[in-house]
Design an enzyme around this catalytic site. Sequence first.
Site, PDB file in Angstrom:
ATOM      1  CG  ASP A 159     -56.706  -4.843  -9.225  1.00  0.00           C
ATOM      2  OD1 ASP A 159     -57.464  -5.423 -10.236  1.00  0.00           O
ATOM      3  OD2 ASP A 159     -55.964  -5.358  -8.922  1.00  0.00           O
ATOM      4  CG  HIS A 185     -52.553  -5.060 -13.885  1.00  0.00           C
ATOM      5  ND1 HIS A 185     -52.563  -6.355 -14.043  1.00  0.00           N
ATOM      6  CD2 HIS A 185     -51.354  -4.810 -13.352  1.00  0.00           C
ATOM      7  CE1 HIS A 185     -51.301  -6.843 -13.413  1.00  0.00           C
ATOM      8  NE2 HIS A 185     -50.637  -5.749 -12.793  1.00  0.00           N
ATOM      9  CD  GLU A 220     -54.631  -9.218 -15.042  1.00  0.00           C
ATOM     10  OE1 GLU A 220     -53.822  -9.832 -15.544  1.00  0.00           O
ATOM     11  OE2 GLU A 220     -54.789  -7.819 -14.940  1.00  0.00           O
ATOM     12  CG  HIS A 257     -58.990  -6.369 -13.384  1.00  0.00           C
ATOM     13  ND1 HIS A 257     -58.992  -7.170 -12.288  1.00  0.00           N
ATOM     14  CD2 HIS A 257     -60.001  -6.052 -13.784  1.00  0.00           C
ATOM     15  CE1 HIS A 257     -60.307  -7.299 -11.794  1.00  0.00           C
ATOM     16  NE2 HIS A 257     -61.021  -6.925 -12.881  1.00  0.00           N
ATOM     17  CG  ASP A 265     -57.669 -10.454 -11.721  1.00  0.00           C
ATOM     18  OD1 ASP A 265     -56.870  -9.556 -11.471  1.00  0.00           O
ATOM     19  OD2 ASP A 265     -57.200 -11.617 -12.061  1.00  0.00           O
ATOM     20  CG  ASP A 282     -58.339  -8.872  -8.385  1.00  0.00           C
ATOM     21  OD1 ASP A 282     -58.402  -7.929  -9.205  1.00  0.00           O
ATOM     22  OD2 ASP A 282     -57.228  -9.508  -8.207  1.00  0.00           O
ATOM     23  CG  ASP A 301     -55.163 -12.252  -9.817  1.00  0.00           C
ATOM     24  OD1 ASP A 301     -54.417 -11.305 -10.306  1.00  0.00           O
ATOM     25  OD2 ASP A 301     -56.248 -12.103  -9.095  1.00  0.00           O
ATOM     26  CG  HIS A 356     -53.678  -8.412  -6.836  1.00  0.00           C
ATOM     27  ND1 HIS A 356     -54.098  -9.527  -7.715  1.00  0.00           N
ATOM     28  CD2 HIS A 356     -52.453  -8.841  -6.205  1.00  0.00           C
ATOM     29  CE1 HIS A 356     -52.862 -10.222  -7.762  1.00  0.00           C
ATOM     30  NE2 HIS A 356     -52.062  -9.930  -6.736  1.00  0.00           N
TER      31      HIS A 356
HETATM   32  N1  LIG Z   1     -50.984  -4.364  -6.505  1.00  0.00           N
HETATM   33  C1  LIG Z   1     -49.952  -5.001  -7.347  1.00  0.00           C
HETATM   34  C2  LIG Z   1     -50.637  -5.984  -8.188  1.00  0.00           C
HETATM   35  C3  LIG Z   1     -51.744  -5.591  -9.011  1.00  0.00           C
HETATM   36  C4  LIG Z   1     -52.568  -6.678  -9.604  1.00  0.00           C
HETATM   37  C5  LIG Z   1     -53.430  -6.461 -10.640  1.00  0.00           C
HETATM   38  B1  LIG Z   1     -54.543  -7.405 -10.976  1.00  0.00           B
HETATM   39  O1  LIG Z   1     -55.350  -7.641  -9.803  1.00  0.00           O
HETATM   40  O2  LIG Z   1     -55.444  -6.959 -11.998  1.00  0.00           O
HETATM   41  O3  LIG Z   1     -53.812  -8.590 -11.545  1.00  0.00           O
HETATM   42  C6  LIG Z   1     -48.614  -5.706  -6.682  1.00  0.00           C
HETATM   43  C7  LIG Z   1     -47.523  -4.779  -6.536  1.00  0.00           C
HETATM   44  N2  LIG Z   1     -46.532  -5.378  -5.675  1.00  0.00           N
HETATM   45  C8  LIG Z   1     -45.844  -4.614  -4.893  1.00  0.00           C
HETATM   46  C9  LIG Z   1     -44.877  -5.371  -3.826  1.00  0.00           C
HETATM   47  C10 LIG Z   1     -44.223  -6.252  -4.713  1.00  0.00           C
HETATM   48  C11 LIG Z   1     -44.919  -7.378  -5.493  1.00  0.00           C
HETATM   49  C12 LIG Z   1     -45.760  -6.569  -6.372  1.00  0.00           C
HETATM   50  C13 LIG Z   1     -49.775  -3.604  -8.215  1.00  0.00           C
HETATM   51  O4  LIG Z   1     -48.889  -3.852  -9.221  1.00  0.00           O
HETATM   52  O5  LIG Z   1     -50.094  -2.715  -7.883  1.00  0.00           O
HETATM   53 MN   LIG Z   2     -57.377  -7.422 -11.161  1.00  0.00          MN
HETATM   54 MN   LIG Z   3     -55.539  -9.771  -9.438  1.00  0.00          MN
HETATM   55 MN   LIG Z   4     -53.548 -10.474 -12.435  1.00  0.00          MN
END
Ligand SMILES: N[C@](CCCC[B-](O)(O)O)(CCN1CCCCC1)C(=O)O
Ligand SMILES: [Mn+2]
Ligand SMILES: [Mn+2]
Ligand SMILES: [Mn+2]
Length: 301
Positions: free
Chosen positions: A125, A138, A270, A98, A225, A121, A227, A123
């Site tokens: 992002d 991402h 994704e 993403h 996304d 999503d 997910d 998340h």
């Molecule tokens: N917010 C996350 C996930 C981002 C997902 C991106 B997507 O939507 O494109 O798939 C998660 C960070 N998080 C922190 C606490 C421990 C688990 C991961 C990050 O890595 O920043």
């Molecule tokens: Mn995403």
């Molecule tokens: Mn996501």
């Molecule tokens: Mn993802």
Amino acid sequence: KTIAVVGCPFSGGQSKLGVDKGPIHLVEAGLITRLEELGWKVIFDGHHQFEEISTASDPPIGKLKNPRLVSSVCESVADVVGTHVRNGQLPVTLGGDHSLAMGTISGTLSSYPDACVIWIDAHADINTAETTSSGNIHGMPVSFLLGLGEKIPEYAWVKPLLRPERLVYIGLRDLDAGERRILRENNIKAFSMHEVDKYGIGRVMDMALDHVNPNRDLPIHLSFDVDALDPSVAPSTGTPVRGGLTFREGHYICEVIHETGLLVALDLMEVNPSLADPESVRQTVAVGCSLVCSALGETLL
Ligand SMILES: N[C@](CCCC[B-](O)(O)O)(CCN1CCCCC1)C(=O)O
Ligand SMILES: [Mn+2]
Ligand SMILES: [Mn+2]
Ligand SMILES: [Mn+2]
């Protein structure tokens, strides 16, 4: 109108192998033929080959991983998508992770500065270089598009063209602390799975469109996304989170957006065909194709 399928085999915004194979699986599942059967003229200029910058020459910037690679790939995606939009085509970008949305949405906004963004999503992002804990870009594209956080020279090309009031989320259920703060501080509208449960997807779509597109006269960029869907529906994705959208809720979102007649660009992101058993991968790819077709006019009746 013509659809331009933009295959983006890119995984640099996160750390799991395989998401770069998403585009080829979606195309090989027959997506282009199905779009043509809907009456669209479809151009597909092949999957973009992104130059691999060796990690040796791309050390982290702060916590950010593969920063120069992600920046250069997204900048070229912005150019590709922007060109298709300027040519009056509807870009359908197949990911890939993403982080690519930094490019696709920059491309859309360069030609449709008033476009609204509907972000589906689990998340947000929206992490900045300061709030990210993973360093996976991402999890950050929206912050760059809004111009939030410390400026990073390698990302100077990303113009802050997106306004908070033109962004709405549906499906959120896994936010980092910094992201919750950013959403609050910027008054960004978000329909989490709690609101989906409370109001139903029908009301959520009405409220989401009323928020970002009250007169139904603004172009829409849909960034989906997979997910956002429940892992039982789309298992083969890098950051699955329980308690997601049903198959129908995901399709309803796409059907409603088609009905507006305002869709100008779409991302399907994704899909990682290497994270589950063959049948689950096939299912995830099939759902991805089906969502794209629903957003582009496939109806049940
Ligand atoms: N917010 C996350 C996930 C981002 C997902 C991106 B997507 O939507 O494109 O798939 C998660 C960070 N998080 C922190 C606490 C421990 C688990 C991961 C990050 O890595 O920043
Ligand atoms: Mn995403
Ligand atoms: Mn996501
Ligand atoms: Mn993802």
